[in-house]
Design a protein around this motif. Structure first.
Motif, PDB file in Angstrom:
ATOM      1  N   ASN A 107      51.099  32.354  26.735  1.00  0.00           N
ATOM      2  CA  ASN A 107      50.317  33.584  26.702  1.00  0.00           C
ATOM      3  C   ASN A 107      48.840  33.324  26.424  1.00  0.00           C
ATOM      4  OD1 ASN A 107      50.631  36.446  26.977  1.00  0.00           O
ATOM      5  ND2 ASN A 107      50.130  36.633  24.820  1.00  0.00           N
ATOM      6  N   ILE A 108      48.514  32.130  25.915  1.00  0.00           N
ATOM      7  CA  ILE A 108      47.119  31.777  25.664  1.00  0.00           C
ATOM      8  C   ILE A 108      46.353  31.638  26.980  1.00  0.00           C
ATOM      9  CG2 ILE A 108      45.593  29.969  24.743  1.00  0.00           C
ATOM     10  CD1 ILE A 108      47.714  29.409  22.620  1.00  0.00           C
ATOM     11  N   ALA A 109      47.038  31.214  28.048  1.00  0.00           N
ATOM     12  CA  ALA A 109      46.363  30.967  29.331  1.00  0.00           C
ATOM     13  C   ALA A 109      45.638  32.199  29.873  1.00  0.00           C
ATOM     14  CB  ALA A 109      47.358  30.431  30.352  1.00  0.00           C
ATOM     15  N   PRO A 110      46.294  33.387  29.935  1.00  0.00           N
ATOM     16  CA  PRO A 110      45.538  34.574  30.362  1.00  0.00           C
ATOM     17  C   PRO A 110      44.361  34.893  29.447  1.00  0.00           C
ATOM     18  CG  PRO A 110      47.899  35.010  30.459  1.00  0.00           C
ATOM     19  CD  PRO A 110      47.724  33.696  29.760  1.00  0.00           C
ATOM     20  N   GLY A 111      44.508  34.615  28.129  1.00  0.00           N
ATOM     21  CA  GLY A 111      43.408  34.855  27.201  1.00  0.00           C
ATOM     22  C   GLY A 111      42.215  33.958  27.490  1.00  0.00           C
ATOM     23  N   VAL A 112      42.480  32.695  27.823  1.00  0.00           N
ATOM     24  CA  VAL A 112      41.402  31.759  28.134  1.00  0.00           C
ATOM     25  C   VAL A 112      40.671  32.187  29.403  1.00  0.00           C
ATOM     26  CG1 VAL A 112      40.870  29.388  28.842  1.00  0.00           C
ATOM     27  CG2 VAL A 112      42.472  29.801  26.961  1.00  0.00           C
ATOM     28  N   ILE A 113      41.424  32.506  30.456  1.00  0.00           N
ATOM     29  CA  ILE A 113      40.784  32.883  31.719  1.00  0.00           C
ATOM     30  C   ILE A 113      40.016  34.193  31.568  1.00  0.00           C
ATOM     31  CG2 ILE A 113      42.638  34.259  32.770  1.00  0.00           C
ATOM     32  CD1 ILE A 113      40.457  31.598  34.518  1.00  0.00           C
ATOM     33  N   ALA A 114      40.457  35.059  30.653  1.00  0.00           N
ATOM     34  CA  ALA A 114      39.731  36.313  30.415  1.00  0.00           C
ATOM     35  C   ALA A 114      38.347  36.033  29.838  1.00  0.00           C
ATOM     36  CB  ALA A 114      40.527  37.212  29.459  1.00  0.00           C
ATOM     37  N   VAL A 115      38.255  35.071  28.933  1.00  0.00           N
ATOM     38  CA  VAL A 115      36.954  34.724  28.355  1.00  0.00           C
ATOM     39  C   VAL A 115      36.056  34.071  29.405  1.00  0.00           C
ATOM     40  CG1 VAL A 115      35.793  33.277  26.643  1.00  0.00           C
ATOM     41  CG2 VAL A 115      37.873  34.512  26.023  1.00  0.00           C
ATOM     42  N   THR A 124      30.666  44.921  42.757  1.00  0.00           N
ATOM     43  CA  THR A 124      31.541  44.286  41.771  1.00  0.00           C
ATOM     44  C   THR A 124      32.860  45.045  41.642  1.00  0.00           C
ATOM     45  OG1 THR A 124      29.583  43.547  40.555  1.00  0.00           O
ATOM     46  CG2 THR A 124      31.681  43.470  39.395  1.00  0.00           C
ATOM     47  N   LEU A 125      32.781  46.368  41.553  1.00  0.00           N
ATOM     48  CA  LEU A 125      33.997  47.185  41.415  1.00  0.00           C
ATOM     49  C   LEU A 125      34.902  47.072  42.640  1.00  0.00           C
ATOM     50  CD1 LEU A 125      32.400  50.393  39.858  1.00  0.00           C
ATOM     51  CD2 LEU A 125      34.120  48.957  38.744  1.00  0.00           C
ATOM     52  N   LEU A 126      34.320  47.176  43.825  1.00  0.00           N
ATOM     53  CA  LEU A 126      35.123  47.117  45.052  1.00  0.00           C
ATOM     54  C   LEU A 126      35.781  45.743  45.206  1.00  0.00           C
ATOM     55  CD1 LEU A 126      32.719  49.038  47.456  1.00  0.00           C
ATOM     56  CD2 LEU A 126      34.946  49.835  46.626  1.00  0.00           C
ATOM     57  N   THR A 127      35.046  44.680  44.865  1.00  0.00           N
ATOM     58  CA  THR A 127      35.622  43.337  44.918  1.00  0.00           C
ATOM     59  C   THR A 127      36.767  43.206  43.916  1.00  0.00           C
ATOM     60  OG1 THR A 127      33.479  42.399  45.549  1.00  0.00           O
ATOM     61  CG2 THR A 127      35.117  40.867  44.685  1.00  0.00           C
ATOM     62  N   GLY A 128      36.544  43.723  42.706  1.00  0.00           N
ATOM     63  CA  GLY A 128      37.549  43.604  41.659  1.00  0.00           C
ATOM     64  C   GLY A 128      38.854  44.311  41.992  1.00  0.00           C
ATOM     65  N   TYR A 129      38.761  45.560  42.452  1.00  0.00           N
ATOM     66  CA  TYR A 129      39.999  46.283  42.762  1.00  0.00           C
ATOM     67  C   TYR A 129      40.717  45.698  43.970  1.00  0.00           C
ATOM     68  CZ  TYR A 129      39.297  49.749  39.147  1.00  0.00           C
ATOM     69  OH  TYR A 129      39.182  50.346  37.928  1.00  0.00           O
ATOM     70  N   VAL A 131      49.675  35.721  37.213  1.00  0.00           N
ATOM     71  CA  VAL A 131      49.186  36.579  36.124  1.00  0.00           C
ATOM     72  C   VAL A 131      47.802  36.117  35.678  1.00  0.00           C
ATOM     73  CG1 VAL A 131      49.518  37.183  33.687  1.00  0.00           C
ATOM     74  CG2 VAL A 131      51.435  37.359  35.286  1.00  0.00           C
ATOM     75  N   VAL A 132      47.598  34.801  35.598  1.00  0.00           N
ATOM     76  CA  VAL A 132      46.293  34.262  35.232  1.00  0.00           C
ATOM     77  C   VAL A 132      45.241  34.648  36.275  1.00  0.00           C
ATOM     78  CG1 VAL A 132      44.967  32.117  34.998  1.00  0.00           C
ATOM     79  CG2 VAL A 132      47.160  32.368  33.811  1.00  0.00           C
ATOM     80  N   ILE A 133      45.601  34.579  37.560  1.00  0.00           N
ATOM     81  CA  ILE A 133      44.671  34.987  38.630  1.00  0.00           C
ATOM     82  C   ILE A 133      44.328  36.473  38.497  1.00  0.00           C
ATOM     83  CG2 ILE A 133      44.448  35.356  41.128  1.00  0.00           C
ATOM     84  CD1 ILE A 133      46.118  32.786  41.484  1.00  0.00           C
ATOM     85  N   PHE A 134      45.343  37.294  38.215  1.00  0.00           N
ATOM     86  CA  PHE A 134      45.110  38.726  38.030  1.00  0.00           C
ATOM     87  C   PHE A 134      44.166  38.984  36.859  1.00  0.00           C
ATOM     88  CE2 PHE A 134      46.746  42.287  35.301  1.00  0.00           C
ATOM     89  CZ  PHE A 134      46.046  43.299  35.937  1.00  0.00           C
ATOM     90  N   MET A 144      40.433  40.571  37.018  1.00  0.00           N
ATOM     91  CA  MET A 144      40.168  41.782  36.253  1.00  0.00           C
ATOM     92  C   MET A 144      38.964  41.599  35.347  1.00  0.00           C
ATOM     93  SD  MET A 144      41.602  44.807  35.708  1.00  0.00           S
ATOM     94  CE  MET A 144      40.982  46.120  34.660  1.00  0.00           C
ATOM     95  N   GLN A 145      38.938  40.483  34.626  1.00  0.00           N
ATOM     96  CA  GLN A 145      37.878  40.281  33.663  1.00  0.00           C
ATOM     97  C   GLN A 145      36.542  39.970  34.341  1.00  0.00           C
ATOM     98  OE1 GLN A 145      38.379  40.849  30.323  1.00  0.00           O
ATOM     99  NE2 GLN A 145      36.169  40.898  30.472  1.00  0.00           N
ATOM    100  N   THR A 146      36.577  39.259  35.443  1.00  0.00           N
ATOM    101  CA  THR A 146      35.342  38.890  36.133  1.00  0.00           C
ATOM    102  C   THR A 146      34.696  40.084  36.824  1.00  0.00           C
ATOM    103  OG1 THR A 146      36.211  36.652  36.505  1.00  0.00           O
ATOM    104  CG2 THR A 146      34.336  37.342  37.852  1.00  0.00           C
ATOM    105  N   PHE A 147      35.510  40.924  37.444  1.00  0.00           N
ATOM    106  CA  PHE A 147      34.957  41.949  38.320  1.00  0.00           C
ATOM    107  C   PHE A 147      35.139  43.394  37.842  1.00  0.00           C
ATOM    108  CE2 PHE A 147      35.711  38.295  41.098  1.00  0.00           C
ATOM    109  CZ  PHE A 147      34.476  38.183  41.719  1.00  0.00           C
TER     110      PHE A 147
END
Length: 493
Positions: free
Chosen positions: A316-324, A342-347, A379-382, A386-389
């Motif tokens: 579960n740490i992996a999604p936390g790292v990619i979020a940062v 940014t919003l259109l790319t993210g969604y 999940v990490v890609i998602f 999410m966090q980037t865009f």
């Protein structure tokens, strides 16, 4: 991701102000931002810590599946109320005093949860924390946006979202360490919850040393105080020019504030109603990606994917790292890439991620050794997408799209709907997983993502490159909803 950067449009040109130059004001500005965003750090930690604390808490307090959902979602329902109420409080008391109040609530809530003897007191403590989290989600971004020069407003206000994910990552790491090292101790979950008291103390004492929002001071008619604040966080010539700009807009707002900016009159002004709908839509769409279901129930999702309990706690740490990591990229993008792009790319990316998770869950059945690793990767890609865009830009836009006289109340309403959506997802996500499984749940999120894309394209205006005063004027007059202005074109009006 390359196409997102290739689609950068020229922003609307701001009124001519003296340029930002190098100087000690930058150090002061970033210090203030660091202190204020301890509110975001607490937001992240208190929402993320339940991910690992819930299982041992359930064993000690005798929670059922339903009361687990109540413990998780009670903070979120409290946050909805806190966002609504404390946004209005910050309009009356000031941003700084309200954040100090939030620090006290974070500390008290943490103590109640740590020393709770039963489920009922735990819910009380979680509600107190929720009020503080909701208040922080409303007031801190507004405080930062009102303090920042427009040229770096996106990256400065976006630091709060960075601190939120840092707080969540800290919760995941601390949970994994405490759970694997001291997991045999009775009440190990109390150790996890107790850590939150430390940043609460730092926020309280730090906010005693920072200034009030200069724009709020102008709104209260305290011009000299506002000027002194701006002189500490701007070059001198820029501070004087900017205070004149803010004062002129505040005086214009004041002429109609009692009528046009009351809640009743907001509902009779089509442009103010429209921008309120945009704010609510941004908040609700962000939550309906399911991002916080991953942050609250990531361990459950990963166990469903095929990991053991302890392995899921570590994975579960992996999604936390990619979020940062994504948050750092997002901050870089905020002052370089248009908000709408940014919003259109993210969604687009999160919707594709949802589809792929659903397909993978179907194609790799339970028991397949590849299943947990494929789903964890997706999940990490998602979370990274999410966090980037999406996460940073959503909070930045909520802090800047509303006119000054309605800003605290409007962001409170928008974040109220955001938190209510979050709360109901937190309450019913385990039931949804049980009813339709991993595949059905993520296909449902994908369908919602398509609706969000249509909403962003059709209704959300561009705000990058404008001062808050220009956005205020353009929203009030309806000019910002012009098709070309909405897309970020520089047209004269």
């Amino acid at each position: 991701m390359v196409s997102a950067f290739a689609d950068i449009e020229e922003p609307h040109t701001s009124r001519k102000l003296p340029p930002l130059t190098e100087g000690p004001y930058r150090k002061k500005l970033f210090y203030v931002a660091l202190i204020a965003t301890f509110g975001g750090l607490l937001f992240g930690y208190d929402t993320g810590v339940i991910n690992g604390a819930l299982a041992p808490m359930t064993a000690e307090l005798g929670l059922t599946a339903f009361t687990e959902g109540v413990v998780t979602s009670s903070l979120l329902f409290g946050a909805a109320v806190g966002a609504m109420v404390l946004g209005r409080v910050s309009d009356k008391w000031g941003r700084r005093k309200t954040i100090i109040l939030l620090a006290v609530a974070f500390f008290i809530g943490a103590l109640v949860c740590v020393f709770t003897p039963n489920f009922e007191i735990m819910v009380v403590g979680r509600v107190i924390l929720g009020l503080a989290v909701g208040g922080a989600s409303t007031v801190v971004p507004v405080y930062l946006a009102e303090l920042a020069p427009f040229e770096i407003r996106g990256s400065l206000a976006g630091r709060n979202e960075l601190m939120i994910v840092v707080g969540q990552l800290a919760a995941f790491v601390i949970n994994a360490i405490i759970g694997n090292v001291w997991g045999h101790h009775e009440g190990v979950w109390r150790y996890m919850l107790a850590i939150a008291a430390i940043p609460a103390i730092a926020l309280f004492f730090g906010m005693l040393r920072v200034p009030e929002s200069p724009r709020w001071l102008v709104e209260q008619g305290r011009i000299d105080e506002a000027r002194k604040v701006l002189e500490t966080v701007r070059p001198l010539d820029r501070a004087h020019a900017e205070i004149a700009d803010v004062r002129a807009m505040a005086e214009e707002d004041q002429k109609v504030s009692e009528k046009a900016m009351s809640f009743k009159e907001i509902l009779t002004n089509k442009w103010l109603v429209r921008i309120l709908i945009v704010g609510i839509g941004l908040g609700v769409a962000q939550q309906l990606t399911g991002i916080n279901s991953i942050m609250y129930y990531g361990q459950i999702v990963l166990v469903e994917a095929g990991f053991s309990q302890n392995a899921a706690l570590i994975a579960n740490i992996a999604p936390g790292v990619i979020a940062v990591v994504g948050a750092f990229i997002a901050l870089w993008m905020m002052d370089r890439v248009n908000r709408r792009t940014t919003l259109l790319t993210g969604y687009t990316l999160t919707t594709v991620s949802h589809v792929l998770i659903g397909i993978a869950s179907f194609m790799f059945p339970v028991g397949d050794p590849l299943r947990p690793y494929v789903i964890l990767t997706l999940v990490v890609i998602f979370v990274g997408s999410m966090q980037t865009f999406l996460n940073v830009v959503t909070w930045v836009m909520l802090s800047e799209i509303f006119p000054l006289a309605m800003r605290g109340a409007a962001i409170g309403i928008s974040v109220f709907f955001l938190w209510m959506t979050n709360a109901f997802l937190g309450l019913f996500f385990p039931t949804l997983m049980e009813a339709v499984g991993l595949t059905g749940t993520f296909f449902l999120f994908a369908g919602i993502g398509v609706v969000a894309l249509i909403f962003i394209y059709a209704l959300v205006p561009e705000t990058r490159g404008r001062t808050l005063e220009e956005i205020d004027e353009d929203v009030t007059s309806g000019v910002i909803f012009d098709k070309e202005i909405r897309k970020g074109k520089d047209i004269k009006h």
